[in-house]
Design a protein around this motif. Sequence first.
Motif, PDB file in Angstrom:
ATOM      1  N   ARG A 235      58.316  97.862  30.516  1.00 48.03           N
ATOM      2  CA  ARG A 235      59.043  96.738  31.109  1.00 48.03           C
ATOM      3  C   ARG A 235      58.070  95.582  31.333  1.00 48.03           C
ATOM      4  O   ARG A 235      56.958  95.785  31.801  1.00 48.03           O
ATOM      5  CB  ARG A 235      59.678  97.137  32.436  1.00 48.03           C
ATOM      6  CG  ARG A 235      60.838  98.089  32.242  1.00 48.03           C
ATOM      7  CD  ARG A 235      61.964  97.814  33.226  1.00 48.03           C
ATOM      8  NE  ARG A 235      63.053  98.739  32.991  1.00 48.03           N
ATOM      9  CZ  ARG A 235      64.126  98.453  32.263  1.00 48.03           C
ATOM     10  NH1 ARG A 235      64.253  97.268  31.713  1.00 48.03           N
ATOM     11  NH2 ARG A 235      65.078  99.347  32.096  1.00 48.03           N
ATOM     12  N   SER A 236      58.541  94.386  30.995  1.00 51.88           N
ATOM     13  CA  SER A 236      57.736  93.181  31.245  1.00 51.88           C
ATOM     14  C   SER A 236      57.770  92.869  32.743  1.00 51.88           C
ATOM     15  O   SER A 236      58.520  93.492  33.497  1.00 51.88           O
ATOM     16  CB  SER A 236      58.307  92.007  30.450  1.00 51.88           C
ATOM     17  OG  SER A 236      59.564  91.616  30.998  1.00 51.88           O
ATOM     18  N   ASP A 237      56.992  91.886  33.150  1.00 48.33           N
ATOM     19  CA  ASP A 237      56.997  91.461  34.556  1.00 48.33           C
ATOM     20  C   ASP A 237      58.375  90.994  34.993  1.00 48.33           C
ATOM     21  O   ASP A 237      58.711  91.047  36.168  1.00 48.33           O
ATOM     22  CB  ASP A 237      55.978  90.340  34.786  1.00 48.33           C
ATOM     23  CG  ASP A 237      54.543  90.830  34.624  1.00 48.33           C
ATOM     24  OD1 ASP A 237      54.318  92.054  34.711  1.00 48.33           O
ATOM     25  OD2 ASP A 237      53.660  89.987  34.399  1.00 48.33           O
ATOM     26  N   GLU A 238      59.194  90.534  34.026  1.00 46.14           N
ATOM     27  CA  GLU A 238      60.554  90.080  34.333  1.00 46.14           C
ATOM     28  C   GLU A 238      61.561  91.230  34.286  1.00 46.14           C
ATOM     29  O   GLU A 238      62.756  91.022  34.467  1.00 46.14           O
ATOM     30  CB  GLU A 238      60.987  88.985  33.342  1.00 46.14           C
ATOM     31  CG  GLU A 238      60.207  87.699  33.454  1.00 46.14           C
ATOM     32  CD  GLU A 238      58.846  87.776  32.776  1.00 46.14           C
ATOM     33  OE1 GLU A 238      58.722  88.474  31.740  1.00 46.14           O
ATOM     34  OE2 GLU A 238      57.903  87.164  33.288  1.00 46.14           O
TER      35      GLU A 238
ATOM     36  N   GLU B 207      62.292  93.038  31.581  1.00 50.53           N
ATOM     37  CA  GLU B 207      62.867  93.213  30.245  1.00 50.53           C
ATOM     38  C   GLU B 207      62.183  94.366  29.523  1.00 50.53           C
ATOM     39  O   GLU B 207      60.982  94.586  29.688  1.00 50.53           O
ATOM     40  CB  GLU B 207      62.678  91.931  29.420  1.00 50.53           C
ATOM     41  CG  GLU B 207      63.349  90.708  29.999  1.00 50.53           C
ATOM     42  CD  GLU B 207      64.858  90.763  29.893  1.00 50.53           C
ATOM     43  OE1 GLU B 207      65.367  91.219  28.856  1.00 50.53           O
ATOM     44  OE2 GLU B 207      65.527  90.348  30.844  1.00 50.53           O
TER      45      GLU B 207
END
Length: 80
Positions: A15-18, A20
Amino acid sequence: MAPRAKLIVVMAFSRSDEGELVPAFEAMQFEVEDRAIRTARDLAGKHVGVIAWAREAQPDIGEYGPPTVLFQSGDVPDME
């Protein structure tokens, strides 16, 4: 007519920091389904999602059959 090949792929996701889903690394290709499934199972505990899939392919003419999921764990994006 070109011979059909089988494209066998394993992808893992983080997972990205956002929040996603993003690929953890480049997709890995395998010659045989068993090895792809073993690799996917090994990766399953280390990533938020892992998928191993296969499809019939004729890459020289750009034809690909529908993907068949061999192993799936956790969160993965929808197959297109």
